[in-house]
Design an enzyme around this catalytic site. Structure first.
Site, mmCIF file in Angstrom:
data_model
loop_
_atom_site.group_PDB
_atom_site.id
_atom_site.type_symbol
_atom_site.label_atom_id
_atom_site.label_comp_id
_atom_site.label_asym_id
_atom_site.label_seq_id
_atom_site.Cartn_x
_atom_site.Cartn_y
_atom_site.Cartn_z
ATOM 1 N N ARG A 248 43.420 32.779 -37.743
ATOM 2 C CA ARG A 248 43.731 31.684 -36.829
ATOM 3 C C ARG A 248 44.405 30.568 -37.605
ATOM 4 O O ARG A 248 44.066 30.311 -38.767
ATOM 5 C CB ARG A 248 42.455 31.133 -36.177
ATOM 6 C CG ARG A 248 41.845 32.053 -35.163
ATOM 7 C CD ARG A 248 40.868 31.309 -34.278
ATOM 8 N NE ARG A 248 41.542 30.530 -33.253
ATOM 9 C CZ ARG A 248 42.079 31.043 -32.151
ATOM 10 N NH1 ARG A 248 42.044 32.328 -31.937
ATOM 11 N NH2 ARG A 248 42.663 30.271 -31.268
ATOM 12 N N HIS B 291 47.935 20.232 -29.845
ATOM 13 C CA HIS B 291 46.918 19.680 -28.944
ATOM 14 C C HIS B 291 46.560 18.298 -29.474
ATOM 15 O O HIS B 291 47.203 17.784 -30.359
ATOM 16 C CB HIS B 291 45.643 20.527 -29.008
ATOM 17 C CG HIS B 291 45.761 21.895 -28.476
ATOM 18 N ND1 HIS B 291 45.620 22.185 -27.143
ATOM 19 C CD2 HIS B 291 45.961 23.078 -29.087
ATOM 20 C CE1 HIS B 291 45.721 23.495 -26.967
ATOM 21 N NE2 HIS B 291 45.929 24.066 -28.123
ATOM 22 N N CYS C 295 50.576 25.101 -26.557
ATOM 23 C CA CYS C 295 49.913 26.293 -27.077
ATOM 24 C C CYS C 295 49.944 27.480 -26.092
ATOM 25 O O CYS C 295 50.998 28.069 -25.897
ATOM 26 C CB CYS C 295 48.498 25.937 -27.517
ATOM 27 S SG CYS C 295 47.834 27.128 -28.673
HETATM 28 N N1 GLN Z 1 45.484 32.213 -26.837
HETATM 29 C C1 GLN Z 1 46.443 31.668 -27.663
HETATM 30 C C2 GLN Z 1 46.290 31.886 -29.160
HETATM 31 O O1 GLN Z 1 45.196 31.885 -29.717
HETATM 32 C C3 GLN Z 1 46.562 30.190 -27.322
HETATM 33 C C4 GLN Z 1 45.428 29.356 -27.837
HETATM 34 C C5 GLN Z 1 45.534 27.909 -27.416
HETATM 35 O O2 GLN Z 1 46.101 27.584 -26.372
HETATM 36 N N2 GLN Z 1 44.952 27.024 -28.212
HETATM 37 O O3 GLN Z 1 47.287 32.085 -29.772
#
Ligand code: GLN
Length: 238
Positions: A127, A189, A93
């Protein structure tokens, strides 16, 4: 035999159990009589990337990425050299995004990243959150994603796999992650490796091969891991 595994920025990049990837690699080494040497390194440290066998970068929010990006950029040349030399890297990520060119954040500000792989990320409006199933060569990977960044791959850059469930790189093109030399970048993740022991072993195999060992890894009994993996695949793909 030892295997040098570096967890870079464990204090800043470690979302949703990312550290479990280090634990899984270490356990799978030990079960085979290989001694994992785990190095945790963070801001301001000197690093020997060529001496590492596996480098791990976890995920972090935009805030954490902003805090460490300057420090990471100090290492750009040496990291690039080691990657071209076959260093095995797993980047999740936020860490994955940082191997690419840049990140256009929601406020329009652009964070320059390493540019080692021709990928770039643009903050999206919603998101992308939830469980993911990805296909690589007929096999599945399962994981969990939570990002607003949408990542795009330049021409000729190979994705890690195809999204069967969830969003992956950007929710638009059905692709997930990136594979470049021995670098695996992914949004998964979870942590990723305990859920996908086959991928853990691929990383170990590639790392040992770079050290000159072509011996196949000792088989482990992964029946429980496999059951858990398949339960997830079934639940999401029904
Ligand atoms: N900051 C990044 C995003 O939201 C990565 C988030 C993460 O590592 N889960 O895209």
């Amino acid at each position: 035999m030892n295997l040098n595994i570096c967890h870079l920025y464990p204090d800043l990049l470690d979302l949703y159990g990312d550290r479990g990837n280090i634990l899984a690699l270490a356990a799978r080494c030990r079960w085979r009589g290989i001694e994992p040497v785990i190095q945790q390194a963070s801001l301001g440290e000197d690093l020997d990337f060529m001496g590492m066998d596996i480098l791990f970068l976890g995920g972090g929010s935009d805030r954490e990425q902003g805090l460490l990006v300057q420090d990471l950029m100090r290492h750009e040349k040496e990291l690039r050299k080691a990657i071209e030399n076959g260093l095995v890297v797993l980047a999740i990520c936020g860490g994955y995004q940082m191997l690419g060119r840049d990140y256009q954040m929601a406020n329009g500000k652009i964070l320059q990243f390493l540019g080692i792989i021709d990928i770039w990320t643009i903050a999206g409006e919603k998101r992308l959150i939830g469980n993911v199933v990805v296909e690589i060569n007929g096999k599945t990977l399962v994981g969990f994603e939570n990002h607003s960044g949408k990542t795009y791959l330049g021409e000729g850059v190979t994705p890690l796999g195809k999204v069967l469930f969830g969003n992956g790189n950007n929710g638009d093109d059905g692709e997930e992650g990136v594979r470049y030399r021995n670098v695996f970048g992914t949004y998964l993740h979870g942590p990723l490796l305990p859920k996908n022991p086959r991928l853990a072993d691929l990383l170990l195999e590639l790392a040992l091969k770079r050290r000159g060992s072509d011996d196949p890894l000792t088989e482990l009994d992964d029946s429980l891991e496999e059951l858990a993996h398949q339960a997830m695949v079934k639940r999401l793909m029904k």
